[in-house]
Design an enzyme around this catalytic site. Structure first.
Site, PDB file in Angstrom:
ATOM      1  N   THR A   1       6.405   5.241   5.974  1.00 40.21           N
ATOM      2  CA  THR A   1       7.045   4.050   5.429  1.00 40.21           C
ATOM      3  C   THR A   1       8.357   3.760   6.155  1.00 40.21           C
ATOM      4  OG1 THR A   1       6.063   4.368   3.274  1.00 40.21           O
ATOM      5  CG2 THR A   1       8.108   3.132   3.313  1.00 40.21           C
TER       6      THR A   1
ATOM      7  N   VAL B   1      -2.902  -0.291  -4.272  1.00 40.89           N
ATOM      8  CA  VAL B   1      -1.565  -0.875  -4.102  1.00 40.89           C
ATOM      9  C   VAL B   1      -0.554   0.208  -4.445  1.00 40.89           C
ATOM     10  CG1 VAL B   1       0.052  -2.630  -4.895  1.00 40.89           C
ATOM     11  CG2 VAL B   1      -2.378  -3.200  -4.636  1.00 40.89           C
TER      12      VAL B   1
ATOM     13  N   GLY C   1       7.693   7.900  -0.309  1.00 42.85           N
ATOM     14  CA  GLY C   1       7.193   9.104  -0.970  1.00 42.85           C
ATOM     15  C   GLY C   1       5.936   8.839  -1.757  1.00 42.85           C
TER      16      GLY C   1
HETATM   17  N1  ASP Z   1       5.324   5.190  -0.790  1.00 43.54           N
HETATM   18  C1  ASP Z   1       4.209   4.918   0.102  1.00 43.54           C
HETATM   19  C2  ASP Z   1       2.973   4.677  -0.714  1.00 43.54           C
HETATM   20  O1  ASP Z   1       2.725   5.439  -1.640  1.00 43.54           O
HETATM   21  C3  ASP Z   1       3.947   6.004   1.080  1.00 43.54           C
HETATM   22  C4  ASP Z   1       5.147   6.501   1.857  1.00 43.54           C
HETATM   23  O2  ASP Z   1       6.284   6.218   1.508  1.00 43.54           O
HETATM   24  O3  ASP Z   1       4.961   7.192   2.827  1.00 43.54           O
HETATM   25  O4  ASP Z   1       2.246   3.777  -0.423  1.00 43.54           O
END
Ligand code: ASP
Length: 217
Positions: free
Chosen positions: A86, A115, A137
């Protein structure tokens, strides 16, 4: 999300888009809907000159390798490997207005149509008149505690930004067992804190450009 106006533009479940934030910004500016998912987002993009890439064309070798690792780890341990990708941004402009944006490929090996937290205002992304917040996260954990809005709510009580972020991250872990990281800015300062070991960050402030790692709480 634009904190000065509380306007939101978000797109979700849209693979094959090279620049989803550009599309999200167009949705924010249009002001008709806050969130579009799947084919509706593609259609809105087409109406605004944003074309989809051919199916799968944006999937990198690295992403394929991560999927293979994930499948192998789940087969071996029964648990997800949980590694994200992300990118978030928070900003305060000269006039003191806040904005936040979060872009993600989501989690590895997710179901089509899932989602996550990133496009959901108050979960992975938030901006208001006093702060801007972007999270990364475990999306499901972030959604369950409305992480970004919970930080903003603590700030509104007069709590310092760092304490508000730390308390909200600890609460997320206590309630869900999950992990997350946050970048946040308010009128006084900015912070980058995470429960996981690494979260690369970069910033521009009155002193200049910088980069480093967020602080583990
Ligand atoms: N928060 C993101 C999701 O769950 C993944 C990430 O932050 O790496 O889609």
């Amino acid at each position: 999300m634009d904190g000065a106006t509380y306007r939101v533009g978000a797109v979700a479940a849209v693979p094959d888009l090279a620049n989803p934030i550009v599309l999200a910004r167009k949705l924010l500016d249009a002001g008709e809907h806050a969130i579009l998912a799947g084919p509706a987002a593609w259609q809105f993009g087409a109406e605004h000159g944003i074309a989809r890439a051919p199916a799968g064309a944006l999937v990198t070798e690295r992403a394929r390798a991560r999927l293979a690792d994930e499948i192998a780890q789940r087969a071996a341990t029964g648990r997800p490997a949980s590694d994200g990708g992300t990118v978030g941004a928070v900003a305060r402009d000269r006039a003191g207005r806040f904005a936040a944006a979060t872009s993600t490929g989501g989690i590895v090996h997710k179901r089509a149509g899932r989602v996550g937290d990133s496009p959901i205002p108050g979960a992975g992304t938030w901006a208001d008149a006093s702060c801007a917040i972007s999270a990364t996260g475990d999306g499901e954990a972030i959604l369950r505690v409305a992480l970004a809005r919970s930080i903003a709510a603590r700030l509104a009580t007069g709590m310092p930004l760092g304490t508000a972020v730390d308390d909200s991250l600890h609460e997320l872990h206590r309630i869900t067992g999950g992990s997350a990281g946050v970048i946040a800015i308010d009128g006084a300062t900015w912070v980058a804190r995470q429960l996981s070991p690494t979260m690369p960050i970069a910033w521009v402030d009155a002193v200049g450009l910088g980069d480093g790692m967020g602080r583990v709480v």
